[in-house]
Design an enzyme around this catalytic site. Structure first.
Site, PDB file in Angstrom:
ATOM      1  N   SER A 170      31.184  42.239  14.225  1.00 17.82           N
ATOM      2  CA  SER A 170      30.571  41.060  14.307  1.00 17.82           C
ATOM      3  C   SER A 170      29.612  40.820  13.013  1.00 17.82           C
ATOM      4  CB  SER A 170      29.492  41.090  15.546  1.00 17.82           C
ATOM      5  OG  SER A 170      28.571  40.009  15.623  1.00 17.82           O
ATOM      6  N   TYR A 192      23.890  45.445  21.946  1.00 19.23           N
ATOM      7  CA  TYR A 192      25.296  44.742  21.351  1.00 19.23           C
ATOM      8  C   TYR A 192      25.372  44.984  19.757  1.00 19.23           C
ATOM      9  CZ  TYR A 192      28.313  40.913  19.877  1.00 19.23           C
ATOM     10  OH  TYR A 192      29.461  40.473  19.261  1.00 19.23           O
TER      11      TYR A 192
END
Length: 253
Positions: free
Chosen positions: A150, A163
Site C-alpha cells: 500500500s 495498518y
C-alpha cells in the site's frame, strides 16, 4: 521439468497463478484480467459465494480457474491452496498475496481485536503464503511472489498506524525475500493508493468509515488499474524482476 509455460517464460498465458482475497476488489480484477490473458487461476477467499461466482464466470468465458475457501490467517488453508495448484495444474508459477483488511482507528480507541486482525491477515497471511509457495518454487527452480502492500507502506498518517505498520512489514519481508531468493525466483511489491473497493466495510469507527468512503468516491482509481500493474510485473522476461510499483490516482496527494 521443461521451461514452456512456467516462470522462465515472458508473458502470462498458461502461467499458474494463485490469488488470495480473490472474491472482490483488486483480487477479483486481477483474476479477470489474468484469465483473459490465458493464466490458469487458483482462487482463494473467505467469501465462498462470491468466490464460486467468480470461478464460474471465468470458466464460462473460456478461462481456467479452480477455487477454495481460504482464510489466509490459517497456515493450513494456504498450504491447501498451494497444494490445489500443484494437484490441478502440476506446478505453481505465481503467488499473489492480496488478501488484506483495514479496520483503522485511533490508537486511543484500543481496538486490539482490529489490530490483531490486521496483523493476522495483512502480515502473517503473507508469511503463510511464502511458507506455502517457497518450497514449491525451490523444487521447481522458478516462481514469483507478488505481494500487495500500500502507499501506507511508505507514509504513516493518524488513525492508520497499525495498518501502516503491517504494510511496512510486507515491504520489509518482501525485500528480504528478494535478497534471499537468488537468481531463479522473482519478488514484486505492488503498493496501491486509494482504490475503488469495499475496503471501508471493515472500518468499525463510523466517522472514519464515512470520511474514507467520501475520499474513495471522490479520488479512487478502479481496481483494474492495479490489476494491470500486477500483470506488468508478471509478464516480464525471466531475467527482469519488477521489485516495486507504486500506483496512485493522480488526484491523491
Amino acid at each position: 521439468m521443461g521451461l514452456e509455460g512456467n516462470a522462465f517464460t515472458a508473458g502470462i498465458k498458461d502461467k499458474v497463478v494463485i490469488i488470495t482475497g480473490a472474491s472482490s476488489g483488486i483480487g477479483e480484477a486481477a483474476a479477470l484480467l489474468l484469465a483473459e490473458r490465458g493464466a490458469k487461476l487458483v482462487l482463494g477467499a473467505r467469501g465462498a459465494d462470491r468466490l464460486e461466482a467468480l470461478g464460474k464466470r471465468i470458466v464460462s468465458n473460456g478461462g481456467e480457474a479452480v477455487y477454495a475457501s481460504t482464510d489466509v490467517s490459517r497456515r493450513e488453508d494456504m498450504s491447501r491452496l498451494a497444494a490445489l495448484a500443484c494437484e490441478r495444474y502440476g506446478r505453481l508459477d505465481v503467488l499473489i498475496n492480496n488478501a488484506g483488511v483495514m479496520p483503522i482507528s485511533p490508537l486511543d480507541d484500543l481496538r486490539v481485536e482490529d489490530w490483531e486482525a490486521m496483523i493476522d491477515i495483512n502480515m502473517k497471511g503473507v508469511l503463510y503464503g511464502i511458507a506455502a509457495a517457497l518450497p514449491i518454487f525451490r523444487r521447481q527452480g522458478f516462481g514469483q511472489f507478488v505481494n500487495i502492500a500500500s502507499t501506507a507502506a511508505h507514509r504513516t498518517v493518524p488513525d492508520q498506524s497499525v495498518y501502516s505498520g503491517t504494510k511496512f512489514a510486507v515491504r520489509a519481508i518482501s525485500e528480504g525475500l528478494r535478497q534471499e531468493a537468488g537468481d531463479q525466483l522473482r519478488v514484486s511489491i505492488i503498493s496501491p493508493g486509494i482504490v475503488r473497493t469495499p475496503f471501508t466495510e471493515g472500518v468499525t469507527k463510523r466517522e472514519i468509515r464515512d470520511r474514507l468512503a467520501a475520499m474513495r468516491d471522490e479520488l479512487a482509481m478502479p481496481p483494474e488499474a492495479v490489476a494491470r500493474a500486477i500483470g506488468f510485473a508478471i509478464e516480464q522476461p525471466a531475467d527482469v524482476d519488477v521489485n516495486e510499483i507504486v500506483i496512485r490516482p493522480t488526484a491523491q496527494g
